[in-house]
Design an enzyme around this catalytic site. Structure first.
Site, short mmCIF file in Angstrom:
data_model
loop_
_atom_site.label_atom_id
_atom_site.label_comp_id
_atom_site.label_asym_id
_atom_site.label_seq_id
_atom_site.Cartn_x
_atom_site.Cartn_y
_atom_site.Cartn_z
CG ASP A 1 7.46 -23.78 1.74
OD1 ASP A 1 6.39 -23.17 1.74
OD2 ASP A 1 7.66 -24.85 1.10
CG ASP B 1 9.87 -28.97 -3.46
OD1 ASP B 1 10.85 -29.18 -4.18
OD2 ASP B 1 9.85 -29.30 -2.25
CB SER B 2 6.28 -32.20 -6.60
OG SER B 2 5.93 -32.23 -5.24
N GLY C 1 1.27 -26.26 -3.31
CA GLY C 1 0.95 -27.52 -3.97
C GLY C 1 0.62 -27.37 -5.44
CG HIS D 1 2.10 -29.63 -0.08
ND1 HIS D 1 1.17 -29.22 0.84
CD2 HIS D 1 2.84 -28.54 -0.39
CE1 HIS D 1 1.35 -27.94 1.08
NE2 HIS D 1 2.36 -27.50 0.36
N GLY D 2 2.96 -32.62 -3.19
CA GLY D 2 3.48 -33.91 -3.65
C GLY D 2 3.08 -34.24 -5.08
P1 13P Z 1 4.28 -29.12 -4.83
O1 13P Z 1 4.47 -30.35 -3.99
O2 13P Z 1 3.02 -29.19 -5.61
O3 13P Z 1 5.46 -28.81 -5.67
O4 13P Z 1 4.09 -27.89 -3.79
C1 13P Z 1 5.18 -27.26 -3.19
C2 13P Z 1 4.78 -26.35 -2.07
O5 13P Z 1 3.63 -25.99 -1.91
C3 13P Z 1 5.83 -25.88 -1.18
O6 13P Z 1 5.31 -25.14 -0.12
O1 G3H Z 2 5.54 -28.05 1.00
C1 G3H Z 2 6.50 -28.78 1.08
C2 G3H Z 2 7.68 -28.61 0.17
O2 G3H Z 2 7.52 -29.38 -0.99
C3 G3H Z 2 8.94 -28.89 0.90
O3 G3H Z 2 9.15 -30.25 1.03
O4 G3H Z 2 9.59 -30.56 3.44
O5 G3H Z 2 10.35 -32.26 1.81
O6 G3H Z 2 11.47 -30.04 1.95
P1 G3H Z 2 10.20 -30.82 2.13
ZN ZN Z 3 3.42 -25.72 0.57
#
Ligand code: 13P
Ligand code: G3H
Ligand code: ZN
Length: 332
Positions: free
Chosen positions: A93, A279-280, A235, A191-192
Site C-alpha cells: 500500500d 484501514d481506519s 480512504g 485517509h484517516g
Molecule cells: P482509511 O483511512 O479511510 O481507512 O483508508 C485506508 C487506505 O486508503 C489505505 O491505503
Molecule cells: O493509507 C494509509 C493506511 O491507512 C496505512 O496507514 O501508514 O499508518 O500503516 P499506516
Molecule cells: Zn490509501
C-alpha cells in the site's frame, strides 16, 4: 527471492476483471499483526469473499516484512483450514519508490502500489512506468496500482493538506504510457478518521457531521475515458459513529470524526471501482473493543482477553463490509 505463487497468493488481474463486470469491489484491508490477519481471513472465508491483504511501509517497519510475508502464507493455509480457499492478494500500500516496490516483489508480494500522486505528472508517469516494467516482467506477473490526483490527509510517508481531484483528461495518457493494471483516483475520499473539516459538512441530529457527497460526476467522466478499467478508492472508511461513541464513553477523545457513508461506497462498488481500501474503521473497531474490556474489567491484564474481543469485533465489521457495502460476499 520468493514468488507469490510459492506462497499460494494471486495477483489482482482476474479478481478485478470479475469485480468490474460483476458490479462489486474487492476489499483491501490493511494489516500489521496476527489478530488483524486472522479477523480478515475469518470474515472473508465466512462470507466467501476474495481479499487483498494490504501492507503499508509503516506496517513493514512495525512488523518486519519477512514476518508479514510468512503471515500471508499462513493466511492462505488458515483459510484452507477454515474450510474454504479464497483468493488472497498480498499488496504493498502506498509504495513511494521503485526500490521499495522491487523489494516487496522479490519478497513475495503479488501486487504493489506505486504512489507518485504527489509528484509532477511526468515524474509520476516515469516512476509508475518503471515499476510496471519490472513487475510485469517477473516470471509470475505482479500487478501494479498507480495513482492520479491527491487525497487529503496522511498517506503514511506521503501526506497532503489538500486534495486535488483526479483530472479525467489525464487518465487515458497515464494508463497507456505506464501500463498500470489499476488506477487509484481522488473523488473526495481521504485517509484517516477526519475525512472532512466540520466547515465542509452539514449537521444532523445530535450535531453529527454529515459529509459532502463524493464526486460521482468525476468518476463517471473517468469511466467514459477508460471504460471497464479497474478503479481504486483509497480512504474509504465510514468511521462508524457507534465506535466513536464507545471510544469516547470509555475515555477516548476523537473530535470531528467523519467518514464516507456506506451507501456511497455501495454505489461506487457497482461501477468500475473494484478495490476499496479500508484501514481506519478496523482501528476504530479494535480500539472500541479494547477500551470496553479495560473499562468493564479493571483487573484484566492478559492480552488475549482484550485482543480476542478486538479480533471478534474486527471480524464482524469486515463481514458486514463484504456483505452490505462492497458486495464481494459470495464472489470467491
Ligand atoms: P482509511 O483511512 O479511510 O481507512 O483508508 C485506508 C487506505 O486508503 C489505505 O491505503
Ligand atoms: O493509507 C494509509 C493506511 O491507512 C496505512 O496507514 O501508514 O499508518 O500503516 P499506516
Ligand atoms: Zn490509501
Amino acid at each position: 527471492m520468493t514468488s507469490y505463487t510459492e506462497l499460494g497468493l494471486v495477483n489482482t488481474k482476474e479478481l478485478f476483471k470479475k469485480a468490474v463486470s460483476g458490479g462489486y469491489a474487492i476489499p483491501a484491508y490493511n494489516f500489521n499483526n496476527m489478530e488483524q490477519m486472522q479477523a480478515i481471513i475469518q470474515a472473508c472465508v465466512e462470507t466467501k469473499s476474495p481479499v487483498i491483504l494490504q501492507v503499508s511501509s509503516g506496517a513493514r517497519k512495525y512488523a518486519n516484512q519477512n514476518i508479514l510475508k510468512n503471515m500471508a502464507r499462513g493466511a492462505v493455509e488458515y483459510a484452507h483450514e477454515l474450510g474454504y480457499d479464497i483468493p488472497i492478494v498480498l499488496h504493498l500500500d502506498h509504495g513511494d519508490s521503485f526500490e521499495l516496490c522491487k523489494d516487496c516483489i522479490e519478497t513475495g508480494f503479488s501486487s504493489v502500489m506505486i504512489d507518485g500522486s504527489h509528484l509532477p505528472y511526468d515524474e509520476n508517469v516515469a516512476l509508475t512506468k518503471k515499476v510496471c516494467e519490472f513487475a510485469h516482467s517477473q516470471k509470475d506477473y505482479v500487478t501494479v496500482e498507480g495513482e492520479l490526483g491527491v487525497l487529503a490527509g496522511v498517506e503514511d510517508d506521503v501526506s497532503s493538506e489538500q486534495s486535488h481531484y483526479t483530472q479525467p483528461e489525464e487518465v487515458i495518457d497515464f494508463v497507456s504510457k505506464t501500463k498500470v493494471d489499476s488506477l487509484a483516483i481522488s473523488i473526495g475520499t481521504s485517509h484517516g478518521r477526519t475525512k472532512f473539516k466540520p466547515e465542509q459538512c452539514t449537521r444532523g441530529p445530535g450535531g453529527i457531521l454529515i459529509p459532502p457527497p463524493l464526486r460521482f460526476d468525476i468518476l463517471e467522466e473517468i469511466e467514459k475515458k477508460i471504460p471497464g478499467f479497474p478503479i481504486v478508492l483509497h480512504g474509504s472508511s465510514s468511521v462508524p459513529i457507534e465506535y466513536v461513541q464507545i471510544i469516547e464513553k470509555y475515555g477516548g477523545k476523537l473530535t470531528d470524526s467523519v467518514g464516507i457513508p456506506e451507501e456511497q461506497l455501495r454505489k461506487a462498488a457497482k461501477s468500475a471501482v473494484c478495490k476499496i481500501n479500508i484501514d481506519s474503521d478496523g482501528r476504530l473497531a479494535m480500539t472500541a473493543a479494547i477500551r470496553t474490556v479495560f473499562y468493564e474489567k479493571t483487573d484484566e491484564f492478559d492480552p488475549r482477553k482484550y485482543l480476542g474481543p478486538a479480533r471478534d469485533e474486527l471480524k464482524k465489521l469486515y463481514a458486514h463490509k463484504n456483505q452490505n457495502v462492497l458486495g464481494s460476499a459470495g464472489q470467491a
